[in-house]
Write a protein that holds these residues in place. Structure first.
Motif, PDB file in Angstrom:
ATOM      1  N   THR A 499       0.832  -1.211   0.000  1.00 53.39           N
ATOM      2  CA  THR A 499       0.000   0.000   0.000  1.00 53.39           C
ATOM      3  C   THR A 499       0.861   1.252   0.000  1.00 53.39           C
ATOM      4  O   THR A 499       0.585   2.222  -0.732  1.00 53.39           O
ATOM      5  CB  THR A 499      -0.926  -0.010   1.222  1.00 53.39           C
ATOM      6  N   LEU A 500       1.923   1.263   0.822  1.00 50.30           N
ATOM      7  CA  LEU A 500       2.808   2.430   0.872  1.00 50.30           C
ATOM      8  C   LEU A 500       3.606   2.588  -0.416  1.00 50.30           C
ATOM      9  O   LEU A 500       4.027   3.705  -0.761  1.00 50.30           O
ATOM     10  CB  LEU A 500       3.774   2.307   2.058  1.00 50.30           C
ATOM     11  N   SER A 501       3.808   1.498  -1.112  1.00 54.88           N
ATOM     12  CA  SER A 501       4.600   1.565  -2.342  1.00 54.88           C
ATOM     13  C   SER A 501       3.789   2.051  -3.535  1.00 54.88           C
ATOM     14  O   SER A 501       4.370   2.503  -4.534  1.00 54.88           O
ATOM     15  CB  SER A 501       5.184   0.183  -2.670  1.00 54.88           C
ATOM     16  N   LEU A 529       0.527  -6.482 -10.415  1.00 55.07           N
ATOM     17  CA  LEU A 529      -0.781  -5.889 -10.655  1.00 55.07           C
ATOM     18  C   LEU A 529      -0.886  -4.472 -10.123  1.00 55.07           C
ATOM     19  O   LEU A 529      -1.661  -3.660 -10.635  1.00 55.07           O
ATOM     20  CB  LEU A 529      -1.867  -6.758 -10.024  1.00 55.07           C
ATOM     21  N   PHE A 530      -0.104  -4.135  -9.100  1.00 53.93           N
ATOM     22  CA  PHE A 530      -0.231  -2.822  -8.436  1.00 53.93           C
ATOM     23  C   PHE A 530       1.009  -1.958  -8.583  1.00 53.93           C
ATOM     24  O   PHE A 530       0.926  -0.745  -8.371  1.00 53.93           O
ATOM     25  CB  PHE A 530      -0.524  -3.017  -6.952  1.00 53.93           C
ATOM     26  N   LEU A 531       2.147  -2.522  -8.908  1.00 50.35           N
ATOM     27  CA  LEU A 531       3.389  -1.748  -8.986  1.00 50.35           C
ATOM     28  C   LEU A 531       3.890  -1.753 -10.421  1.00 50.35           C
ATOM     29  O   LEU A 531       3.737  -2.737 -11.149  1.00 50.35           O
ATOM     30  CB  LEU A 531       4.459  -2.352  -8.061  1.00 50.35           C
ATOM     31  N   VAL A 540       9.683   0.403  -3.902  1.00 51.08           N
ATOM     32  CA  VAL A 540       8.873  -0.273  -2.882  1.00 51.08           C
ATOM     33  C   VAL A 540       9.290   0.220  -1.503  1.00 51.08           C
ATOM     34  O   VAL A 540      10.383   0.764  -1.304  1.00 51.08           O
ATOM     35  CB  VAL A 540       9.035  -1.803  -2.964  1.00 51.08           C
ATOM     36  N   HIS A 541       8.419  -0.007  -0.532  1.00 53.17           N
ATOM     37  CA  HIS A 541       8.697   0.360   0.852  1.00 53.17           C
ATOM     38  C   HIS A 541       9.458  -0.783   1.532  1.00 53.17           C
ATOM     39  O   HIS A 541       9.285  -1.957   1.187  1.00 53.17           O
ATOM     40  CB  HIS A 541       7.378   0.655   1.581  1.00 53.17           C
ATOM     41  N   PRO A 542      10.285  -0.501   2.542  1.00 56.33           N
ATOM     42  CA  PRO A 542      10.998  -1.580   3.252  1.00 56.33           C
ATOM     43  C   PRO A 542      10.079  -2.636   3.852  1.00 56.33           C
ATOM     44  O   PRO A 542      10.447  -3.813   3.921  1.00 56.33           O
ATOM     45  CB  PRO A 542      11.776  -0.819   4.335  1.00 56.33           C
ATOM     46  N   TYR A 543       8.881  -2.209   4.268  1.00 57.17           N
ATOM     47  CA  TYR A 543       7.974  -3.211   4.821  1.00 57.17           C
ATOM     48  C   TYR A 543       7.521  -4.215   3.756  1.00 57.17           C
ATOM     49  O   TYR A 543       7.197  -5.368   4.076  1.00 57.17           O
ATOM     50  CB  TYR A 543       6.753  -2.532   5.439  1.00 57.17           C
ATOM     51  N   PHE A 544       7.488  -3.782   2.515  1.00 57.64           N
ATOM     52  CA  PHE A 544       7.162  -4.693   1.431  1.00 57.64           C
ATOM     53  C   PHE A 544       8.229  -5.784   1.323  1.00 57.64           C
ATOM     54  O   PHE A 544       7.913  -6.975   1.175  1.00 57.64           O
ATOM     55  CB  PHE A 544       7.046  -3.919   0.113  1.00 57.64           C
ATOM     56  N   ILE A 545       9.494  -5.387   1.417  1.00 55.86           N
ATOM     57  CA  ILE A 545      10.583  -6.363   1.358  1.00 55.86           C
ATOM     58  C   ILE A 545      10.534  -7.290   2.571  1.00 55.86           C
ATOM     59  O   ILE A 545      10.724  -8.507   2.442  1.00 55.86           O
ATOM     60  CB  ILE A 545      11.936  -5.629   1.280  1.00 55.86           C
ATOM     61  N   ALA A 546      10.271  -6.729   3.757  1.00 56.14           N
ATOM     62  CA  ALA A 546      10.178  -7.560   4.957  1.00 56.14           C
ATOM     63  C   ALA A 546       9.045  -8.575   4.830  1.00 56.14           C
ATOM     64  O   ALA A 546       9.209  -9.758   5.177  1.00 56.14           O
ATOM     65  CB  ALA A 546       9.974  -6.677   6.189  1.00 56.14           C
TER      66      ALA A 546
END
Length: 663
Positions: A499-501, A529-531, A540-546
């Protein structure tokens, strides 16, 4: 039997030689008869001996000796011509049996000795050769001692007396004790007795070596050896006393519950595991199981533990009362095991706590390293260029890489915390799920061992089950709780980071290569689909990677192999045979890199080394889990494969093409 047969053949050949001698010229007839008489006397002795040897009636043999005594005496006193004439008159020759009428009975040992002497066998030479072989064999077993303090020995005696020496190593005695304890599963009392005898042997051997005393001169040493032989040759101790087996068969099982048709002691096959009772159910399986457990606890006060196992069908199908068993479910057997041998070891050694702390530190460091690598784009351009040429550019001693002179390293480390915290949070959630489920199901589990990994931060936790679950459902709940809890944490991180990304304007966004999306069919497809990729790549946000790394870790632990969470779920929901098949398929997929891509090799090595064997069976290994648990197991394992399978298709471009189709 071969020796007497050879003697009889000799008699036949002697008779043929006599017939040839009687057909010679008259000049040689007298000499031939004289030689034939001497041979006949020797042959008569053989014949009488053999007849006595094979005679069942000793009195009959004695009468035969008395009957033939006179004839033989006549031949011996100088009348061989008369004997020969009688033989020629009859047309056949029969050897006369000579001997004394007062011949005493001969026992078997003496008879065999006489037979050896008669057939020319040197028993003394054979005995001497046997002794030499035994001495050579003992010499090959004797190990030379290189440490006088660590090895106790009895030196050889003088060569004239022929007394063999003996060397006993304390290490060899300890190895013998450990091997015998493992082979027989010795009890405490017998193990202490074995240790006492071995220590006594070692002490006496040391004492005899110091004093120069020979082994055969020490009767106490010989007595200790006799005790050792008796212990080693004693049969294996029964896992359950025979009287207890009879009590269980008669007082716990019966015509109204479980009719026992066979009792098998599994001591030889399973190192004293217990006793298996086979038979037929006479009422509902759940009722029988409850009765067996209650009665076993009441009669033996927790000394024994019962397991209910499904009996595998034979080649021609199950035997016995199939109608009754088909009415009450599959055929079952009951395994009764001593409680101290049932299930896994409940204790945790001190070194395991130290190992868990060390692995935790390594895992935290691995997660920090993952966060720093994710934020590498925030380093100065000069530093990035130097990193790309690190092998060609040398720095002066004590100098920093270019671009880091005024770089804020604290802020750089802080930017790596979201990835580090997210990965560790998913692992903690995974372990908390196990602990809560184990507490609710009254199952004891061991301390968690975190497994570090540089690509994901961690491979998850290795958690041992320290007690035997009651049912399949209990084991399933403990196994599934970890991935479900950890997966929920990881999924929230992934969705929140996604969502943040999607905005694309946050200063915390970091670029990642577009090829990352091709490593996962499910996660890559959702992300595309979203990025969308920009000039710097996909932001992307770091939380996406986590969340991505944590979901991959949970998916690896859900693979249906061994005793990891996915293997336990498969074992309890679908059975051990299905687990064997899925384990083989998973190993093949990992071997070819079809599953988990670059993570396949390290993950396969980790499984093979630590968790390749199935989990201990629960006490009730017959009652299946309900349909809800089976469906959950199938769904979780299917999702795990979708996460770990590669995704070569660009989902975003495919979705755009579908949207542009005119219907």
């Amino acid at each position: 039997a071969a020796r007497p047969r050879r003697a009889i053949d000799g008699l036949a050949r002697a008779r043929e030689r006599d017939d040839d001698a009687r057909s010679t010229t008259s000049t040689m007839a007298t000499a031939a008869r004289r030689d034939g008489g001497a041979r006949r006397r020797g042959d008569a002795t053989r014949a009488r001996f053999l007849k006595k040897f094979f005679s069942r009636d000793e009195g009959e043999a004695r009468e035969e000796d008395e009957k033939t005594d006179g004839d033989d005496d006549g031949a011996a006193t100088g009348k061989p011509e008369d004997a020969n004439a009688n033989a020629n008159a009859s047309g056949d020759w029969t050897p006369n049996v000579s001997g004394s009428s007062d011949l005493e009975p001969v026992d078997m040992k003496t008879t065999l000795s006489d037979l050896d002497a008669l057939l020319g066998i040197d028993s003394e030479a054979e005995a001497k050769a046997k002794e030499e072989e035994e001495a050579a064999f003992r010499a090959t077993l004797r190990q030379p001692s290189t440490d006088e303090d660590a090895a106790s020995s009895v030196d050889d005696g003088s060569s004239d007396e022929g007394v063999s020496g003996m060397s006993i190593s304390p290490q060899a005695l300890e190895a013998l004790k450990n091997a015998e304890t493992q082979r027989q599963g010795l009890g405490k009392d017998k193990g202490e007795e074995l240790e006492k005898v071995l220590n006594d042997l070692s002490a006496r051997a040391s004492k005899n070596k110091a004093s120069g005393k020979k082994a055969d001169e020490d009767p106490e040493l010989q007595a200790s050896f006799s005790k050792l032989v008796n212990i080693l040759e004693s049969p294996e101790e029964a896992a359950i006393a025979p009287k207890d087996v009879e009590r269980i068969k008669k007082e716990i099982f019966g015509m109204q519950t479980f009719y026992v048709t066979a009792v098998e002691n599994l001591g030889a096959e399973m190192n004293g595991a217990g006793v298996l009772f086979k038979g037929n159910l006479r009422t509902e399986r759940a009722k029988v199981w409850e009765t067996v457990q209650a009665d076993l606890e009441r009669m033996f006060n927790g000394e024994y533990t019962a397991f209910m196992l499904e009996e595998p069908p034979g080649e021609d199908g199950p035997s016995g009362d199939v109608a009754i068993d088909s009415k009450y479910g599959p055929r079952v057997s009951f395994l009764i095991v001593p409680s101290d041998r049932a299930g896994p070891s409940p204790g945790t050694a001190g070194w395991q706590y130290l190992l868990a702390l060390a692995l935790m530190g390594l895992t935290v460091g691995s997660a920090v390293q993952l966060g720093l690598v994710a934020e590498v784009s925030k380093l100065p351009p000069e530093t990035m260029s130097w990193l790309q040429q690190a092998g060609d550019v040398e720095l002066p001693e004590g100098a920093l890489p270019p671009g880091l002179e005024n770089f804020d390293s604290v802020a750089y480390v802080e930017s790596a915390l979201p990835v580090t915290i997210g990965v560790m949070a998913a692992s903690v959630g995974h372990e908390v799920g196990h602990q809560i489920a184990a507490f609710m199901r009254k199952i004891k589990i061991g301390i968690p061992f975190l497994i570090p990994n540089s690509q994901l931060g961690t491979f998850g936790t290795l958690t041992q089950i320290k007690s035997t679950p009651e049912t399949r459902a209990d084991l399933f709940d403990v196994a599934a709780a970890g991935p479900v809890a950890g997966g929920m944490v990881a999924l929230n991180l992934f969705v929140y980071g996604l969502t943040l990304s999607m905005g694309g304007d946050s200063p915390d966004l970091i670029p990642i290569p577009n090829a990352l999306f091709n490593s996962s069919l499910l996660l890559g497809g959702i992300s595309q689909l979203f990025l969308h990729a920009g000039a710097k790549g996909v932001m992307v946000h770091p939380y996406f990677i986590a969340g991505w790394c944590a979901l991959t870790t949970q998916a690896l632990n859900l693979l249906p192999v061994g005793s990891i969470d996915g293997g336990r779920m498969t074992q309890t929901a679908f059975g051990r045979r299905v687990l064997g098949a899925t384990s083989l398929g998973t190993y093949i997929g990992l071997s070819f890199g079809i599953i988990a891509s670059s993570l396949a090799l390290p993950w396969a090595i980790y499984i093979v080394l630590t968790q390749r064997t199935p989990e201990f069976a629960p006490k009730d290994d017959v009652t299946e889990v309900d349909d809800g648990r089976a469906t959950l197991a199938f769904a979780l394992i299917a999702v795990a494969f979708l996460v770990l399978l590669p995704g070569p298709v660009d989902v975003s471009s495919t979705a755009s093409e579908i949207a542009n189709i005119q219907f």
